[in-house]
Each structure stands twice: as structure tokens, then as C-alpha cells.
Write an enzyme that holds these catalytic residues in place. Structure first.
Site, PDB file in Angstrom:
ATOM      1  N   SER A 127       0.774  -1.044   0.095  1.00  0.00           N
ATOM      2  CA  SER A 127      -0.281  -0.053   0.087  1.00  0.00           C
ATOM      3  C   SER A 127       1.026   1.138   0.114  1.00  0.00           C
ATOM      4  CB  SER A 127      -1.046   0.087   1.221  1.00  0.00           C
ATOM      5  OG  SER A 127      -1.713  -0.883   1.306  1.00  0.00           O
ATOM      6  N   ALA A 149      -2.669  -0.009   9.884  1.00  0.00           N
ATOM      7  CA  ALA A 149      -1.903  -1.307   9.697  1.00  0.00           C
ATOM      8  C   ALA A 149      -1.966  -1.924   8.487  1.00  0.00           C
ATOM      9  CB  ALA A 149      -2.541  -2.085  10.829  1.00  0.00           C
ATOM     10  N   PRO A 150      -0.921  -2.656   7.997  1.00  0.00           N
ATOM     11  CA  PRO A 150       0.502  -2.884   8.842  1.00  0.00           C
ATOM     12  C   PRO A 150       1.362  -1.645   8.924  1.00  0.00           C
ATOM     13  CG  PRO A 150       0.660  -4.035   6.811  1.00  0.00           C
ATOM     14  CD  PRO A 150      -0.760  -3.608   6.787  1.00  0.00           C
ATOM     15  N   GLY A 151       1.280  -0.624   8.044  1.00  0.00           N
ATOM     16  CA  GLY A 151       2.044   0.735   8.295  1.00  0.00           C
ATOM     17  C   GLY A 151       2.530   1.252   6.881  1.00  0.00           C
ATOM     18  N   ASP A 199      -5.496   2.416  14.233  1.00  0.00           N
ATOM     19  CA  ASP A 199      -6.051   1.115  13.653  1.00  0.00           C
ATOM     20  C   ASP A 199      -6.011  -0.012  14.793  1.00  0.00           C
ATOM     21  OD1 ASP A 199      -6.226  -1.668  12.145  1.00  0.00           O
ATOM     22  OD2 ASP A 199      -5.597  -0.568  10.590  1.00  0.00           O
ATOM     23  N   ASP A 215     -11.223   3.349  16.733  1.00  0.00           N
ATOM     24  CA  ASP A 215     -12.145   3.139  15.467  1.00  0.00           C
ATOM     25  C   ASP A 215     -12.010   4.225  14.690  1.00  0.00           C
ATOM     26  OD1 ASP A 215     -13.899   3.005  13.609  1.00  0.00           O
ATOM     27  OD2 ASP A 215     -15.561   2.539  14.995  1.00  0.00           O
ATOM     28  N   ASP A 224      -7.093   4.835   4.755  1.00  0.00           N
ATOM     29  CA  ASP A 224      -7.352   3.377   3.724  1.00  0.00           C
ATOM     30  C   ASP A 224      -8.153   2.541   4.447  1.00  0.00           C
ATOM     31  OD1 ASP A 224      -6.439   2.208   1.534  1.00  0.00           O
ATOM     32  OD2 ASP A 224      -4.498   1.448   2.208  1.00  0.00           O
ATOM     33  N   LYS A 281     -13.012   2.192  -1.202  1.00  0.00           N
ATOM     34  CA  LYS A 281     -13.065   0.885  -1.856  1.00  0.00           C
ATOM     35  C   LYS A 281     -14.170   0.953  -2.764  1.00  0.00           C
ATOM     36  CE  LYS A 281      -9.783   0.305   0.969  1.00  0.00           C
ATOM     37  NZ  LYS A 281      -8.194   0.464   0.410  1.00  0.00           N
TER      38      LYS A 281
HETATM   39  C1  LIG Z   1      -5.922  -2.028   3.526  1.00  0.00           C
HETATM   40  S1  LIG Z   1      -5.585  -1.929   5.136  1.00  0.00           S
HETATM   41  C2  LIG Z   1      -4.523  -0.564   5.259  1.00  0.00           C
HETATM   42  C3  LIG Z   1      -3.120  -0.586   4.675  1.00  0.00           C
HETATM   43  C4  LIG Z   1      -2.319   0.532   4.992  1.00  0.00           C
HETATM   44  N1  LIG Z   1      -2.866   1.882   4.571  1.00  0.00           N
HETATM   45  C5  LIG Z   1      -0.791   0.257   4.631  1.00  0.00           C
HETATM   46  O1  LIG Z   1      -0.536   1.138   4.154  1.00  0.00           O
HETATM   47  O2  LIG Z   1      -0.163  -0.437   5.326  1.00  0.00           O
HETATM   48  C6  LIG Z   1      -6.967  -1.509   6.020  1.00  0.00           C
HETATM   49  C7  LIG Z   1      -7.135  -1.385   7.348  1.00  0.00           C
HETATM   50  O3  LIG Z   1      -7.875  -0.784   7.848  1.00  0.00           O
HETATM   51  C8  LIG Z   1      -8.250  -0.981   9.165  1.00  0.00           C
HETATM   52  N2  LIG Z   1      -9.713  -0.623   9.408  1.00  0.00           N
HETATM   53  C9  LIG Z   1     -10.886  -1.116   8.917  1.00  0.00           C
HETATM   54  N3  LIG Z   1     -11.688  -0.645   9.457  1.00  0.00           N
HETATM   55  C10 LIG Z   1     -11.504   0.298  10.358  1.00  0.00           C
HETATM   56  C11 LIG Z   1     -11.882   1.290  11.426  1.00  0.00           C
HETATM   57  N4  LIG Z   1     -13.243   1.375  11.626  1.00  0.00           N
HETATM   58  N5  LIG Z   1     -11.229   1.917  12.067  1.00  0.00           N
HETATM   59  C12 LIG Z   1      -9.761   1.660  11.823  1.00  0.00           C
HETATM   60  N6  LIG Z   1      -9.234   0.919  11.355  1.00  0.00           N
HETATM   61  C13 LIG Z   1     -10.121   0.135  10.438  1.00  0.00           C
HETATM   62  C14 LIG Z   1      -8.116  -2.682   8.970  1.00  0.00           C
HETATM   63  O4  LIG Z   1      -7.709  -3.070  10.332  1.00  0.00           O
HETATM   64  C15 LIG Z   1      -6.721  -2.663   8.196  1.00  0.00           C
HETATM   65  O5  LIG Z   1      -5.568  -2.727   8.849  1.00  0.00           O
END
Ligand SMILES: C[S@@+](CC[C@H](N)C(=O)[O-])C[C@H]1O[C@@H](n2cnc3c(N)ncnc32)[C@H](O)[C@@H]1O
Length: 346
Positions: free
Chosen positions: A189, A216-218, A235, A255, A274, A303
Site C-alpha cells: 500500500s 496497519a500494517p503501516g 488501527d 475506531d 485507507d 473501496k
Molecule cells: C488496506 S489496510 C490498510 C493498509 C495501510 N494503508 C498500509 O499502508 O499498510 C486496511 C486497514 O483498515 C483497518 N480498518 C478497517 N476498518 C477500520 C476502522 N473502522 N477503524 C480503524 N481501522 C480500520 C483494518 O484493520 C486494516 O488494517
């Protein structure tokens, strides 16, 4: 018209698989009826495109014509002449973009080199002094000067477009903003964020404050931390950052949808997000951060649902239009998603 040469179309390139939503965008938002020309390609009647890039557009090839070219066949001289005849009689700087329709296909890319050489040889015979005017396309695109010759090779043949540099929508061949992976980045990402920053044209500065929702993961967090920004990563999932990057990161297990900032604080420099959430929820995030003017800049990934992605985007497009300098684009590194990016006028 010589055999095997189509009439002109505006050929638009997109992510392979995104043709249905791209055609729907052209029809619904711009009243342009087109059809799929192949994976990642749609064709429209020429000369009707709006100047600004469309959401699903990677690149445009104005007035492109398809020369049917079976494997091993040479370019027929009559077709070459017809294609080069559109070239201006006035000498002017030109550069070239070569595009293999299927990126993964090494065969097409190799063949394209040979076809391009053959095409230019024809040009040299027909347009005196052609080579003298050749320039690096990056420079022409940067200065919006001269012509860009785009050659796209696909299974059906060779699409050829010659258009002013200012008419293209991306400065890289095929609009493929291929970013370089950083081995320390915890996810791919990261590439999306690097591309969004290039497109936005703003480099994050040291000590700027960033909130990353769904971090996550960052990968995104890492992109800012490595530039010396302070990142609040929101996250419930674990971050996988190197020790050096972690020093600039505060991880909150919260959240992201309900994460708010105290009203008396100045806007954060960057809000990025994201999260794997439906577009309606992403719209709520956008409204809070942009509508409430809680950030100076925003990069938010949306998305797309499997069914009817464009109707899901329409309310967001409508709302964001009046909110400052924002773009909504499907990035080269986006999958079934689009990215909103821009700056608020505070
Ligand atoms: C596609 S991943 C993000 C990847 C990140 N941008 C990276 O560069 O590694 C989506 C993340 O959104 C988090 N997520 C989904 N719904 C969420 C929420 N309501 N609050 C916080 N995190 C959320 C998930 O736990 C997941 O880690």
C-alpha cells in the site's frame, strides 16, 4: 483510407477490468457513448473529451487510429503514409511514449520496440529532418510544448496517436505511475501513497502532523515517518514498522470512523485513510475532516463495491466539487478502489 487502418477515436486507457465503470462514467457524467477496445482500453468518438482527466482514466490517446498488424507483418507503406500525413508540415519538437497493452506480456513489449523502429523509419522517409526535432517526452510534457507520439501495441495491432503534449493527462507512458518499492515499507500500500503524493505534487515536510486512519500494517504511516513527519496511526491491527520509523509514530487502537480531534486544535497537516469500509462510511469520514476543516490536506482511499461502483461514488463527487482543489482518481497502484486527494483552502 488504406486497408487495415481504422478511423480516428479518442482512446482512453484505464486499469484492465475497470472498463465497465469507465464507460459508465463517460456516459453518465459526460454524455459520451463509447465501447471497450480491449483490456484497459475504451474508445470514444474523437474530439469530445473534457480537458480534465476522468476518474478511471490513466491516459488518453487523442485521435488514435488502429493499424491491424498480425504478428510478423510489416507496416504497410500506405498505412504509414496515412498515419504520418497527419503530422504537421511545420517542424516541431516531438517525443514518444511506447505502451504495451498487456504490461505483464514480455512478448508484446519486445515486439513493440521493433514496430516502433519500423514506424519511425517510415516517418524519416516521409517527414524530412524528423529526428532533429526529437526530444525527451518528460521535458515536453513538463513544459506542455510540442507533440507526443503514442504507440500502443495490443493483440489486434498498433494504436497510433499524435497529439499536443498539453492534451495528455499523465506525464508517464500509459499513465502507469510505477513507484519504487522501499524494502523497509511494511506493505505494498506504500506504493499507493507514494503515487498519491506525486500526483498531488506536494512533498510532506519534516515535523508535519499526520493522522492515518486504518494504518496497519503501516505502509502509509511509513511513507510519512521516513520523511520526518509525526504520525498518529489509528488501527486495531498491529503495525510492522522498523525501529527508526516507530520513533515518529503514535499507535492508537481506536475506531477510525469515530476518531475525532478537539475543536480548539489547529487543523492537522495531513489526514490520510485507507480503511476497508463501504463508500458511504468513507463519505462520512470525508465530511468530518474536510467539511469540519480539521485537516490541511487529505488523501482518502475509497473501496468500490462489486455492484454499481459509480452510483456509490456520485454523492462524494458532487459534495467534493465545491470544497477546494480535490481530485478523485483511480491511481495506477489502486485496485478496486479510487483515491480522493487534495488541499483545503483554509
Ligand atoms: C488496506 S489496510 C490498510 C493498509 C495501510 N494503508 C498500509 O499502508 O499498510 C486496511 C486497514 O483498515 C483497518 N480498518 C478497517 N476498518 C477500520 C476502522 N473502522 N477503524 C480503524 N481501522 C480500520 C483494518 O484493520 C486494516 O488494517
Amino acid at each position: 483510407m488504406p486497408d487495415r487502418l481504422s478511423s480516428p477515436y479518442d482512446l482512453l486507457l484505464c486499469r484492465p477490468g475497470a472498463e465497465p465503470e469507465f464507460l459508465e462514467e463517460c456516459d453518465t457524467l459526460h454524455g459520451l457513448r463509447g465501447r471497450t477496445a480491449g483490456p484497459g482500453m475504451i474508445m470514444l468518438p474523437p474530439g469530445k473529451l473534457p480537458a480534465a482527466s476522468l476518474i478511471f482514466e490513466r491516459q488518453r490517446m487523442p485521435g488514435a487510429r488502429l493499424l491491424t498488424l498480425p504478428e510478423g507483418a510489416n507496416i504497410p507503406p500506405a498505412a504509414a503514409e496515412a498515419l504520418w500525413s497527419s503530422w504537421t508540415a511545420e517542424p516541431m519538437p516531438w517525443g514518444m511514449h511506447l505502451i504495451a497493452a498487456e504490461e505483464e506480456s514480455g512478448g508484446l513489449s519486445r515486439r513493440l520496440q521493433g514496430v516502433a523502429r519500423e514506424f519511425i523509419r517510415h516517418g524519416e522517409a516521409l517527414v524530412p529532418g524528423l529526428r532533429k526535432w526529437e526530444r525527451k517526452p518528460e521535458k515536453l510534457l513538463r513544459d506542455a510544448k510540442g507533440m507526443i507520439l503514442q504507440l500502443l501495441l495490443c493483440r489486434e495491432g498498433l494504436w497510433v496517436s499524435a497529439a499536443p503534449a498539453a492534451a495528455l493527462t499523465a506525464p508517464v507512458p500509459g499513465g502507469r505511475f510505477r513507484m519504487k518499492m522501499d524494502p523497509e515499507a511494511p506493505s505494498r500500500s506504500y506504493l499507493k501513497m507514494e503515487e498519491a503524493l506525486v500526483r498531488l505534487g506536494i512533498e510532506p515536510a519534516e515535523d508535519e502532523r499526520v493522522i492515518d486512519l486504518g494504518a496497519a500494517p503501516g505502509g502509509w504511516t511509513y511513507a510519512f515517518a521516513k520523511r520526518g513527519c509525526f504520525v498518529t496511526a489509528v488501527d486495531n491491527g498491529p503495525l510492522k514498522l522498523s525501529t527508526a520509523a516507530v520513533r515518529r509514530v503514535e499507535h492508537l487502537h481506536r475506531d477510525g470512523l469515530t476518531f475525532k480531534v478537539p475543536h480548539h486544535l489547529p487543523p492537522v497537516d495531513w489526514l490520510v485513510g485507507d480503511m476497508l469500509i463501504p463508500p458511504g462510511k468513507a463519505f462520512g469520514v470525508l465530511k468530518y475532516w474536510v467539511g469540519g476543516r480539521h485537516c490541511r490536506r487529505l488523501i482518502l482511499n475509497i473501496k468500490l463495491p462489486q455492484e454499481q461502483p459509480l452510483p456509490a461514488l456520485l454523492p462524494i463527487l458532487e459534495w467534493i466539487r465545491s470544497r477546494g482543489a480535490f481530485e478523485v482518481r483511480q491511481l495506477y497502484h489502486d485496485r478496486r478502489e479510487v483515491t480522493v486527494y487534495g488541499s483545503l483552502t483554509l
